[in-house]
Design a protein around this motif. Structure first.
Motif, short mmCIF file in Angstrom:
data_model
loop_
_atom_site.label_atom_id
_atom_site.label_comp_id
_atom_site.label_asym_id
_atom_site.label_seq_id
_atom_site.Cartn_x
_atom_site.Cartn_y
_atom_site.Cartn_z
N ARG A 20 0.86 -1.38 0.04
CA ARG A 20 0.00 0.06 0.12
C ARG A 20 0.82 1.37 0.11
N LEU A 21 0.68 2.19 -0.90
CA LEU A 21 1.26 3.40 -0.56
C LEU A 21 0.20 4.57 -0.25
N LEU A 22 0.85 5.22 0.82
CA LEU A 22 0.05 6.25 1.63
C LEU A 22 0.68 7.67 1.46
N GLN A 23 -0.06 8.65 1.64
CA GLN A 23 0.57 9.99 1.58
C GLN A 23 -0.10 10.68 2.46
N ARG A 24 0.73 11.63 3.26
CA ARG A 24 -0.08 12.75 4.13
C ARG A 24 0.91 14.00 3.86
N ASN A 25 0.40 14.85 3.13
CA ASN A 25 0.76 16.11 2.64
C ASN A 25 2.06 15.73 1.86
N ASP A 26 3.28 16.19 1.86
CA ASP A 26 4.31 15.64 1.22
C ASP A 26 5.30 14.26 1.64
N GLU A 27 4.61 13.79 2.66
CA GLU A 27 5.23 12.40 3.21
C GLU A 27 4.58 11.30 2.83
N PHE A 28 5.30 10.32 2.15
CA PHE A 28 4.91 9.07 1.57
C PHE A 28 5.33 7.75 2.60
N SER A 29 4.40 6.77 2.54
CA SER A 29 4.73 5.68 3.40
C SER A 29 4.26 4.34 2.41
N ILE A 30 5.18 3.36 2.63
CA ILE A 30 4.89 2.09 1.87
C ILE A 30 4.61 0.95 3.26
N ARG A 31 3.39 0.30 2.93
CA ARG A 31 3.23 -0.57 3.90
C ARG A 31 2.77 -1.84 3.38
N GLY A 71 16.41 -3.94 -5.29
CA GLY A 71 15.23 -3.26 -4.64
C GLY A 71 15.04 -1.73 -4.76
N LEU A 72 14.07 -1.22 -5.64
CA LEU A 72 13.86 0.25 -5.91
C LEU A 72 13.59 1.05 -4.52
N GLY A 73 12.32 0.43 -3.81
CA GLY A 73 11.93 0.99 -2.80
C GLY A 73 11.36 2.66 -3.32
N MET A 74 11.76 3.43 -2.51
CA MET A 74 11.10 4.78 -2.78
C MET A 74 12.44 5.79 -3.59
N GLY A 75 13.40 4.83 -4.00
CA GLY A 75 14.46 5.34 -5.03
C GLY A 75 15.49 6.17 -4.34
N VAL A 93 18.66 -1.44 -11.50
CA VAL A 93 17.64 -1.34 -10.48
C VAL A 93 16.73 -2.79 -10.67
N ALA A 94 16.89 -3.72 -9.97
CA ALA A 94 15.84 -4.83 -9.99
C ALA A 94 14.85 -4.83 -9.04
N GLU A 95 13.75 -4.69 -9.52
CA GLU A 95 12.55 -4.54 -8.58
C GLU A 95 11.40 -5.41 -9.08
N LEU A 96 11.06 -6.33 -8.06
CA LEU A 96 9.88 -7.37 -8.12
C LEU A 96 8.66 -6.77 -8.78
N VAL A 97 8.35 -5.91 -8.08
CA VAL A 97 6.85 -5.16 -7.97
C VAL A 97 6.57 -4.31 -8.86
N PRO A 98 5.94 -4.44 -10.22
CA PRO A 98 5.94 -3.36 -11.04
C PRO A 98 5.29 -2.02 -10.50
N GLY A 99 4.31 -2.15 -9.73
CA GLY A 99 3.61 -1.09 -9.08
C GLY A 99 4.62 -0.18 -8.56
N VAL A 100 5.74 -0.50 -7.89
CA VAL A 100 6.53 0.16 -7.24
C VAL A 100 7.32 1.03 -8.25
N VAL A 101 7.69 0.44 -9.32
CA VAL A 101 8.06 1.26 -10.28
C VAL A 101 7.16 2.35 -10.99
N GLU A 102 6.06 1.97 -11.10
CA GLU A 102 5.06 2.97 -11.24
C GLU A 102 4.87 4.16 -10.33
N TRP A 103 5.10 3.79 -9.15
CA TRP A 103 4.88 4.98 -7.83
C TRP A 103 5.92 5.72 -8.11
N ASN A 104 7.31 5.24 -8.31
CA ASN A 104 8.32 6.04 -8.40
C ASN A 104 8.32 6.85 -9.80
N GLN A 105 7.89 6.39 -10.63
CA GLN A 105 7.53 7.20 -11.86
C GLN A 105 6.49 8.38 -11.87
#
Length: 224
Positions: A20-31, A71-75, A93-105
């Motif tokens: 899950r990608l969450l946002q609070r103002n300019d802060e992001f969290s992945i859980r 692991g791309l993580g948050m870049g 950068v090897a990233e298993l989860v395509p959605g994580v790449v999309e979030w970073n893009q």
């Protein structure tokens, strides 16, 4: 104080879990969906930066450098590596989860300065373990920030990466005098011993999640 709001979800291949990608103002969290706590936060990336800085410090003046980040993580590790390396470097950068790449893009990208847009970056979608099996003498540095460290949290398949066979594969994928750097949320003496048993010299470094010198203590292994 504003509350986090979910702005995206991404399936974890192979086991049906979800990030899950969450946002609070300019802060992001992945859980991890259905679990308490968070995997990463844009305000706590000091140890992710340190992973790249420690692995790449000897390569800053070298030419033709090629490094791998698992692991791309948050870049943030990618961004820190790019800052350390020359303009002719290649950072895979090897990233298993395509959605994580999309979030970073997308919405997450500005937090780390959009390192995916750097022409030196190449994304490899899939398991970093498969990439290691295919490469021989391919990288000057390998940085692993997969899962929560040597003890898998999000995916049981990650355990192979930190097993003797996985470490041997990483060792073979390194060029002469290359370095393997591994991030972990905490200490793991058994993992230190596994690194030594495959013939690597090991240095352990304690780093903080938030700079300067604040936040949780994380561990980075440097193996040569």
């Amino acid at each position: 104080m504003a509350k986090f709001e979910e702005i995206g979800t991404a399936s974890i291949p192979g086991q049906g879990g979800e990030l899950r990608l969450l946002q609070r103002n300019d802060e992001f969290s992945i859980r991890i969906a259905g679990k308490s706590g968070e995997l990463m936060n844009t305000r706590l990336h000091g140890s992710e930066d340190a992973l790249a800085e420690l692995a790449c410090e000897r390569l800053a003046d070298c030419t033709g450098v090629r490094v791998l980040i698992g692991g791309l993580g948050m870049g943030f590790t990618l961004a820190a590596a790019l800052k350390m390396l020359g303009q002719d470097a290649e950072v895979v950068v090897a990233e298993l989860v395509p959605g994580v790449v999309e979030w970073n893009q997308g919405p997450l990208g500005d937090a780390a300065g959009r390192p995916l847009d750097d022409p030196r970056t190449r994304v490899s979608l899939g398991d970093v373990g498969e990439l290691l099996r295919r490469e021989t003498d391919g990288f000057d540095a390998i940085m692993l920030d997969v899962d929560n460290g040597p003890e898998g949290l999000t995916r049981r398949e990650n355990d192979w990466l930190y097993s003797p066979r996985g470490l041997a594969a990483a060792q073979q994928a390194l060029r002469p005098e290359g370095v393997l750097a591994v991030w972990s949320a905490g200490q793991d003496p058994a993992f230190t011993e596994r690194l030594r048993r495959v013939g690597l010299l090991v240095e352990e470094v304690t780093v903080r999640a938030h700079r300067p010198g604040k936040g949780a203590k994380h561990r980075i292994w440097l193996a040569y």
